[in-house]
Design a protein around this motif. Structure first.
Motif, PDB file in Angstrom:
ATOM      1  N   ASP A 250    -143.261  24.540 -65.383  1.00  0.00           N
ATOM      2  CA  ASP A 250    -142.452  25.848 -65.595  1.00  0.00           C
ATOM      3  C   ASP A 250    -143.408  27.001 -65.553  1.00  0.00           C
ATOM      4  O   ASP A 250    -143.268  28.131 -66.457  1.00  0.00           O
ATOM      5  CB  ASP A 250    -142.273  25.426 -67.192  1.00  0.00           C
ATOM      6  CG  ASP A 250    -141.345  24.144 -67.259  1.00  0.00           C
ATOM      7  OD1 ASP A 250    -140.335  24.264 -66.692  1.00  0.00           O
ATOM      8  OD2 ASP A 250    -141.612  23.475 -68.138  1.00  0.00           O
TER       9      ASP A 250
ATOM     10  N   VAL B 198    -136.551  26.108 -68.121  1.00  0.00           N
ATOM     11  CA  VAL B 198    -137.193  26.262 -69.531  1.00  0.00           C
ATOM     12  C   VAL B 198    -137.663  27.882 -69.814  1.00  0.00           C
ATOM     13  O   VAL B 198    -138.304  28.637 -68.785  1.00  0.00           O
ATOM     14  CB  VAL B 198    -138.577  25.453 -69.380  1.00  0.00           C
ATOM     15  CG1 VAL B 198    -139.568  25.827 -70.613  1.00  0.00           C
ATOM     16  CG2 VAL B 198    -138.380  24.136 -69.590  1.00  0.00           C
TER      17      VAL B 198
ATOM     18  N   ASP C  98    -139.465  23.595 -76.411  1.00  0.00           N
ATOM     19  CA  ASP C  98    -138.837  23.930 -75.070  1.00  0.00           C
ATOM     20  C   ASP C  98    -139.508  23.024 -73.869  1.00  0.00           C
ATOM     21  O   ASP C  98    -138.909  22.684 -73.025  1.00  0.00           O
ATOM     22  CB  ASP C  98    -139.012  25.451 -74.717  1.00  0.00           C
ATOM     23  CG  ASP C  98    -138.247  26.330 -75.592  1.00  0.00           C
ATOM     24  OD1 ASP C  98    -137.107  25.964 -75.840  1.00  0.00           O
ATOM     25  OD2 ASP C  98    -138.572  27.511 -75.588  1.00  0.00           O
TER      26      ASP C  98
END
Length: 512
Positions: free
Chosen positions: A279, A301, A333
């Motif tokens: 991410d 995310v 998350d």
């Protein structure tokens, strides 16, 4: 009558010819300065302010290339632009070739083609951004000189080839070494049989015998799994975490990836690392002036961005890289609920009861469409089940929820069903399983479309050091692993007494 048709056909041909000629003229008129009696090399050599670049072309043998009938576009830096070039580039033939290649592209590109900006692939394989007035950060001082074999643009800055994001990471020194180690650790290679040299055919297997060392293809697993930061055809905004930022984020999630119960190991660190680094890439280029307080990663995310913690930035050939000293991800998350769709079982207790399965598409009272599984009908064995293989569960305690819809109108009473979980190796026989975590039978009441939280799990077959266990009456995963989940009907063979159904099951991590 025939002579009218002939005249009409003649008129159509003339119109097409006029349109065709107009298109050809329009294409040629894209060049503001047309000298079709010259080729590119002659056009470059004829301009005294391009003599340095012309010398580089001759040194590399490109004078012959740009004198052929093949079509090219050249963005030629003037002598002033080349006056400050690092002389180590000029002295090294390979470096000079890479440098010159970045100024030449196949085909003709006019400024009219690049009104909103296009990315052009150069001879060196890099892509450069070409607009109506610029190429990369150079200004086009003399555009669109149209010659016999292409187009010449004169520019006021040189275009040294940029590293792509992967190359930037590979060449990192100082900070960001832990990210560098991880990314480079994903390098691997495999044999592509379509590219290998075949020495013969194995008479026993009928398969080709490949020449050793041929067909070897390099790849980076991060590039194929997360973001193709090696590709010149991609555009990404990528964040390299400093060692401090990387350790902070990996430590926040590492406990959810225990591959050895109660301790950490190398595998855990790699898994936790991937959870963090999957991410840090964003599709497209976000320049420093446009950086918001949060971006969304390629995996959806949220990425919190504190611009004050950016310690370095680099414009890559396929995007932009920021080295950043903080990226405070929310654990919620990163460690997210696992949703298992009821209509997608991996297996059933037996393979001979297909007539009992219904994969349904229906609307709930709110008009929302749902898909579910209902197992019902005659001949259904007692305690029959559907099995679901769950891959790589986080190591934590889970809140277990199902949405099971009872709209069986033949007998509008409760449906009794339950969930069980087992380590894969403990599955026994086709008519049963050995549960390590077992929730009690729970009633699914008629026409209840709400989610239901399951409680009261027991551990009927405890296994020391096992993958799963019971904590506070719910599921706990103690090792990062895959397990089997079983949705089971009542222990009865009475028709319609052992129905079971599921829209979905949620495993919601309990974070701490």
């Amino acid at each position: 009558m025939n002579h009218i048709k002939i005249k009409l056909l003649t008129l159509i041909v003339l119109v097409v010819a006029v349109i065709s000629c107009k298109k050809q003229w329009d294409n040629q008129s894209a060049g503001t300065d047309q000298q079709l009696n010259q080729n590119l090399m002659q056009a470059i050599s004829a301009q005294s302010n391009l003599s340095t670049f012309a010398g580089y072309l001759s040194k590399l043998g490109y004078d012959k290339l740009l004198s052929t009938s093949l079509t090219y576009t050249v963005w030629a830096p003037d002598n002033q632009a080349l006056s400050t070039i690092d002389q180590s580039i000029v002295a090294d033939t390979a470096k000079l070739r890479a440098f010159v290649n970045n100024h030449i592209a196949k085909q003709s590109f006019f400024t009219a083609d690049a009104k909103t900006g296009i990315r052009v692939r150069t001879l060196g394989g890099k892509r450069i951004t070409f607009t109506a007035t610029t190429v990369e950060d150079a200004t086009i001082t003399t555009p669109n000189r149209y010659v016999a074999n292409g187009v010449l643009h004169v520019i006021n800055k040189a275009l040294p080839p940029k590293m792509n994001i992967y190359e930037f990471i590979k060449n990192l020194t100082g900070t960001g070494q832990l990210v560098r180690t991880y990314i480079l650790g994903q390098d691997t290679s495999y044999v592509d049989t379509t590219k290998a040299t075949v020495a013969g055919i194995d008479k026993t297997t009928g398969k080709p015998i490949l020449v050793a060392g041929t067909g070897l293809v390099s790849m980076n697993k991060y590039a194929t799994r997360v973001a193709n930061i090696q590709s010149e055809d991609s555009l990404y905004t990528f964040f390299v975490l400093t060692d401090n930022a990387y350790n902070n984020e990996r430590n926040k999630v590492s406990k959810y990836f225990k591959t050895v119960s109660g301790s950490a190991d190398t595998t855990m660190n790699m898994l936790a690392a991937l959870n963090v680094l999957k991410d840090v890439a964003v599709k497209g280029v976000v320049l420093p002036a446009n950086l918001p307080a949060s971006l969304t990663s390629v995996n959806g995310v949220p990425m919190p961005i504190d611009k004050s913690t950016i310690v370095q930035s680099y414009q890559a050939s396929n995007g932009i890289v920021y080295v950043i000293d903080k990226m405070d991800f929310a654990v919620s998350d990163k460690i997210t609920p696992i949703i298992i769709q009821g209509e997608a079982p991996t297996f059933f207790a037996r393979t001979d009861r297909r007539s009992n399965y219904a994969y349904r598409v229906k609307n709930d009272p709110s008009g929302v469409t749902y898909h579910d599984l209902m197992v019902s009908g005659s001949g259904l064995p007692a305690a029959y089940y559907a099995g679901y293989r769950l891959s790589n569960l986080y190591t934590c305690q889970y809140k277990v929820i199902w949405r099971a819809i009872n709209d069986f109108y033949a007998t509008p009473t409760n449906i009794s069903q339950r969930l069980g979980f087992s380590m894969i190796r403990n599955t026994v026989g086709r008519d049963g399983f050995l549960p390590l975590v077992q929730f009690p039978y729970t009633n699914v009441t008629p026409l209840n479309y709400n989610e239901v939280t399951l409680t009261g799990a027991t551990n009927p077959n405890p296994t020391a050091g096992g993958t799963i266990s019971v904590v506070s009456g719910t599921l706990s995963v103690d090792k990062y692993s895959s397990v089997d989940m079983f949705l089971q009907g009542a222990n009865s063979t009475t028709v319609n007494a052992n129905i079971f159904t599921a829209d979905y099951i949620k495993l919601i991590p309990i974070l701490n």
